[in-house]
Design an enzyme around this catalytic site. Structure first.
Site, PDB file in Angstrom:
ATOM      1  N   SER A  10       0.836  -1.100  -0.040  1.00  0.00           N
ATOM      2  CA  SER A  10      -0.159   0.062  -0.016  1.00  0.00           C
ATOM      3  C   SER A  10       0.995   1.260   0.035  1.00  0.00           C
ATOM      4  O   SER A  10       1.551   1.480   0.913  1.00  0.00           O
ATOM      5  CB  SER A  10      -0.867   0.013   1.181  1.00  0.00           C
ATOM      6  OG  SER A  10      -1.387   1.196   1.504  1.00  0.00           O
ATOM      7  N   HIS A  35      -1.015  -1.228  -4.505  1.00  0.00           N
ATOM      8  CA  HIS A  35      -2.222  -0.942  -3.688  1.00  0.00           C
ATOM      9  C   HIS A  35      -2.369   0.292  -3.587  1.00  0.00           C
ATOM     10  O   HIS A  35      -1.568   1.086  -2.881  1.00  0.00           O
ATOM     11  CB  HIS A  35      -2.450  -1.791  -2.557  1.00  0.00           C
ATOM     12  CG  HIS A  35      -3.726  -1.701  -1.833  1.00  0.00           C
ATOM     13  ND1 HIS A  35      -4.778  -2.445  -2.147  1.00  0.00           N
ATOM     14  CD2 HIS A  35      -3.940  -0.752  -0.717  1.00  0.00           C
ATOM     15  CE1 HIS A  35      -5.901  -2.137  -1.252  1.00  0.00           C
ATOM     16  NE2 HIS A  35      -5.480  -1.244  -0.547  1.00  0.00           N
ATOM     17  N   ASP A  37      -4.575   3.626  -2.137  1.00  0.00           N
ATOM     18  CA  ASP A  37      -5.826   3.843  -1.367  1.00  0.00           C
ATOM     19  C   ASP A  37      -6.443   5.146  -1.559  1.00  0.00           C
ATOM     20  O   ASP A  37      -5.664   6.167  -1.379  1.00  0.00           O
ATOM     21  CB  ASP A  37      -5.087   3.862   0.122  1.00  0.00           C
ATOM     22  CG  ASP A  37      -5.026   2.324   0.602  1.00  0.00           C
ATOM     23  OD1 ASP A  37      -5.998   1.579   0.458  1.00  0.00           O
ATOM     24  OD2 ASP A  37      -4.046   1.826   1.099  1.00  0.00           O
ATOM     25  N   MET A  39      -9.137   8.097  -0.425  1.00  0.00           N
ATOM     26  CA  MET A  39      -9.708   8.395   0.643  1.00  0.00           C
ATOM     27  C   MET A  39     -10.316   9.928   0.429  1.00  0.00           C
ATOM     28  O   MET A  39      -9.300  10.741  -0.025  1.00  0.00           O
ATOM     29  CB  MET A  39      -9.067   8.234   1.931  1.00  0.00           C
ATOM     30  CG  MET A  39      -8.541   6.898   2.229  1.00  0.00           C
ATOM     31  SD  MET A  39      -7.654   6.918   3.783  1.00  0.00           S
ATOM     32  CE  MET A  39      -6.681   5.329   3.624  1.00  0.00           C
ATOM     33  N   HIS A  69      -8.246   0.875  -4.136  1.00  0.00           N
ATOM     34  CA  HIS A  69      -9.037   0.736  -3.147  1.00  0.00           C
ATOM     35  C   HIS A  69      -9.993   2.111  -2.899  1.00  0.00           C
ATOM     36  O   HIS A  69      -9.406   2.876  -2.297  1.00  0.00           O
ATOM     37  CB  HIS A  69      -8.143   0.420  -1.909  1.00  0.00           C
ATOM     38  CG  HIS A  69      -8.944  -0.067  -0.917  1.00  0.00           C
ATOM     39  ND1 HIS A  69      -8.489  -0.079   0.491  1.00  0.00           N
ATOM     40  CD2 HIS A  69     -10.460  -0.095  -0.554  1.00  0.00           C
ATOM     41  CE1 HIS A  69      -9.427  -0.404   1.412  1.00  0.00           C
ATOM     42  NE2 HIS A  69     -10.592  -0.444   0.872  1.00  0.00           N
ATOM     43  N   MET A  71     -12.119   4.227  -1.010  1.00  0.00           N
ATOM     44  CA  MET A  71     -12.974   4.604   0.234  1.00  0.00           C
ATOM     45  C   MET A  71     -13.613   6.153   0.009  1.00  0.00           C
ATOM     46  O   MET A  71     -12.989   7.148   0.639  1.00  0.00           O
ATOM     47  CB  MET A  71     -11.712   4.592   1.506  1.00  0.00           C
ATOM     48  CG  MET A  71     -11.294   3.173   1.642  1.00  0.00           C
ATOM     49  SD  MET A  71      -9.851   3.251   2.565  1.00  0.00           S
ATOM     50  CE  MET A  71      -8.726   3.347   1.252  1.00  0.00           C
ATOM     51  N   MET A 140     -11.408  -6.228   5.144  1.00  0.00           N
ATOM     52  CA  MET A 140     -10.528  -5.240   5.857  1.00  0.00           C
ATOM     53  C   MET A 140     -10.412  -5.818   7.184  1.00  0.00           C
ATOM     54  O   MET A 140     -11.220  -6.311   7.843  1.00  0.00           O
ATOM     55  CB  MET A 140     -11.276  -4.037   5.915  1.00  0.00           C
ATOM     56  CG  MET A 140     -11.500  -3.199   4.704  1.00  0.00           C
ATOM     57  SD  MET A 140      -9.837  -2.689   3.815  1.00  0.00           S
ATOM     58  CE  MET A 140      -9.201  -1.755   5.132  1.00  0.00           C
ATOM     59  N   PHE A 146      -6.804   4.695   7.763  1.00  0.00           N
ATOM     60  CA  PHE A 146      -5.280   4.974   8.319  1.00  0.00           C
ATOM     61  C   PHE A 146      -4.371   3.806   8.027  1.00  0.00           C
ATOM     62  O   PHE A 146      -4.830   2.478   8.269  1.00  0.00           O
ATOM     63  CB  PHE A 146      -5.179   5.382   9.568  1.00  0.00           C
ATOM     64  CG  PHE A 146      -6.052   6.505   9.936  1.00  0.00           C
ATOM     65  CD1 PHE A 146      -5.386   7.876   9.459  1.00  0.00           C
ATOM     66  CD2 PHE A 146      -7.464   6.464  10.190  1.00  0.00           C
ATOM     67  CE1 PHE A 146      -6.427   9.096   9.778  1.00  0.00           C
ATOM     68  CE2 PHE A 146      -8.179   7.705  10.501  1.00  0.00           C
ATOM     69  CZ  PHE A 146      -7.657   8.847  10.275  1.00  0.00           C
ATOM     70  N   ASP A 178      -6.553  -6.498   3.848  1.00  0.00           N
ATOM     71  CA  ASP A 178      -5.908  -5.202   4.034  1.00  0.00           C
ATOM     72  C   ASP A 178      -6.106  -4.946   5.469  1.00  0.00           C
ATOM     73  O   ASP A 178      -7.094  -4.566   5.738  1.00  0.00           O
ATOM     74  CB  ASP A 178      -6.676  -4.349   2.984  1.00  0.00           C
ATOM     75  CG  ASP A 178      -6.118  -3.063   2.696  1.00  0.00           C
ATOM     76  OD1 ASP A 178      -5.236  -2.555   3.610  1.00  0.00           O
ATOM     77  OD2 ASP A 178      -6.917  -2.270   2.172  1.00  0.00           O
ATOM     78  N   GLY A 200       1.181  -1.994   4.079  1.00  0.00           N
ATOM     79  CA  GLY A 200       1.707  -0.703   3.976  1.00  0.00           C
ATOM     80  C   GLY A 200       2.963  -0.316   4.900  1.00  0.00           C
ATOM     81  O   GLY A 200       4.210  -0.606   4.482  1.00  0.00           O
ATOM     82  N   SER A 201       2.547  -0.327   6.141  1.00  0.00           N
ATOM     83  CA  SER A 201       3.614  -0.062   7.073  1.00  0.00           C
ATOM     84  C   SER A 201       4.595  -1.081   7.133  1.00  0.00           C
ATOM     85  O   SER A 201       5.857  -0.746   7.310  1.00  0.00           O
ATOM     86  CB  SER A 201       3.167   0.367   8.458  1.00  0.00           C
ATOM     87  OG  SER A 201       2.149  -0.479   8.833  1.00  0.00           O
TER      88      SER A 201
HETATM   89  C1  DX5 Z   1      -6.428   1.445   5.321  1.00  0.00           C
HETATM   90  C2  DX5 Z   1      -5.950   1.004   3.915  1.00  0.00           C
HETATM   91  C3  DX5 Z   1      -4.798   0.046   3.980  1.00  0.00           C
HETATM   92  C4  DX5 Z   1      -3.303   0.546   4.398  1.00  0.00           C
HETATM   93  C5  DX5 Z   1      -2.760  -0.590   5.086  1.00  0.00           C
HETATM   94  O1  DX5 Z   1      -7.679   2.257   5.281  1.00  0.00           O
HETATM   95  O2  DX5 Z   1      -6.746   0.663   3.037  1.00  0.00           O
HETATM   96  O3  DX5 Z   1      -4.498  -0.171   2.468  1.00  0.00           O
HETATM   97  O4  DX5 Z   1      -2.746   1.465   3.902  1.00  0.00           O
HETATM   98  O5  DX5 Z   1      -1.840  -0.190   5.960  1.00  0.00           O
HETATM   99  P1  DX5 Z   1      -1.190  -1.142   7.003  1.00  0.00           P
HETATM  100  O6  DX5 Z   1      -0.585  -2.307   6.253  1.00  0.00           O
HETATM  101  O7  DX5 Z   1      -0.009  -0.128   7.472  1.00  0.00           O
HETATM  102  O8  DX5 Z   1      -2.169  -1.556   7.851  1.00  0.00           O
HETATM  103 ZN    ZN Z   2      -6.380  -0.283   1.294  1.00  0.00          ZN
END
Ligand code: DX5
Ligand code: ZN
Length: 220
Positions: A10, A35, A37, A39, A69, A71, A140, A146, A178, A200-201
């Site tokens: 991500s 990926h 995201d 938002m 993705h 949102m 999810m 976040f 995710d 992501g992180s």
């Molecule tokens: C959250 C996002 C994820 C997010 C995942 O709303 O949809 O894709 O970036 O990040 P980590 O892997 O750090 O949970």
């Molecule tokens: Zn996502």
């Protein structure tokens, strides 16, 4: 039947000032998809990136599948923009669309793959009349909005339930997860039936992307 494993970093956790470089770096390090995201500070309490950024990544030379993705609410208006911007697959949340079947049709009309996303408390009955049109189901394992949140363990039961539904359908539908995916839980998530892993992180937070992705793959 589970499909080949896909690791989809991500880019929400990338350094946005160096987004092209960062995206290329994770792909060179062995990632399969990007990926992406999106938002809107309305459906979720955060604001990120849109079609212009997707298009910039394509212009920069990113050729891997871009897994968008969404949102955002409403959903439909932005779909053609993402198709033009080079998205490969678009996923959306059923709560964010007034007409889910129409949204799925819009994505298909643009020649893209479609995914439906389930928040931790969203029931799986939304699959009853949609699974036959889906290329991907996204579970999810955190509440959306976040990066860097902790994996919610009840997602595992949900993943198992979706795996059964996909297998019963006989269709080739990917099962993506995710939120909070790391080296130490990716094995359990895979064993529950997922084949597509967003992180992501766990990836961007480490200095060596190649070693991190390799360790995740080894844990599958
Ligand atoms: C959250 C996002 C994820 C997010 C995942 O709303 O949809 O894709 O970036 O990040 P980590 O892997 O750090 O949970
Ligand atoms: Zn996502």
């Amino acid at each position: 039947m589970k499909q080949t494993s896909v690791i989809a970093p991500s880019i929400l956790s990338a350094d946005f000032a160096r987004l092209g470089e960062e995206t290329r770096a994770v792909l060179d390090a062995g990632a399969d998809w990007v990926h992406f995201d999106v938002m809107d500070n309305h459906y979720v309490p955060n604001l990120t990136i849109g079609p212009l950024v997707c298009e910039s990544l394509r212009k920069y030379g990113i050729a891997a599948p871009i897994d968008v993705h969404l949102m955002v609410k409403p959903v439909d208006r932005i779909i053609p923009d993402f198709a033009k911007a080079g998205a490969s697959l678009i996923s959306f949340h059923p709560e964010a669309s007034e007409h889910i079947d129409r949204t799925l049709g819009l994505i298909a009309d643009q020649g893209l793959q479609a995914g439906l996303v389930f928040n931790p408390a969203t029931p799986l009955h939304w699959l009853d009349h949609t699974l036959h049109r889906l290329d991907l189901v996204l579970i999810m394992s955190v509440n959306p909005g976040f990066g860097g949140q902790s994996f919610i363990p009840s997602a595992l039961d949900k993943i198992r339930a979706v795996r059964q539904r996909i297998d019963a359908s006989g269709r080739a539908v990917r099962l993506e997860v995710d939120g909070g995916i790391k080296q130490d839980n990716i094995g359990a998530v895979s064993a529950a039936g997922a084949d597509t892993f967003v992180a992501g992180s766990a990836i961007f937070g480490k200095p060596d992307y190649r070693a991190t992705i390799a360790a995740m793959r080894a844990a599958l």
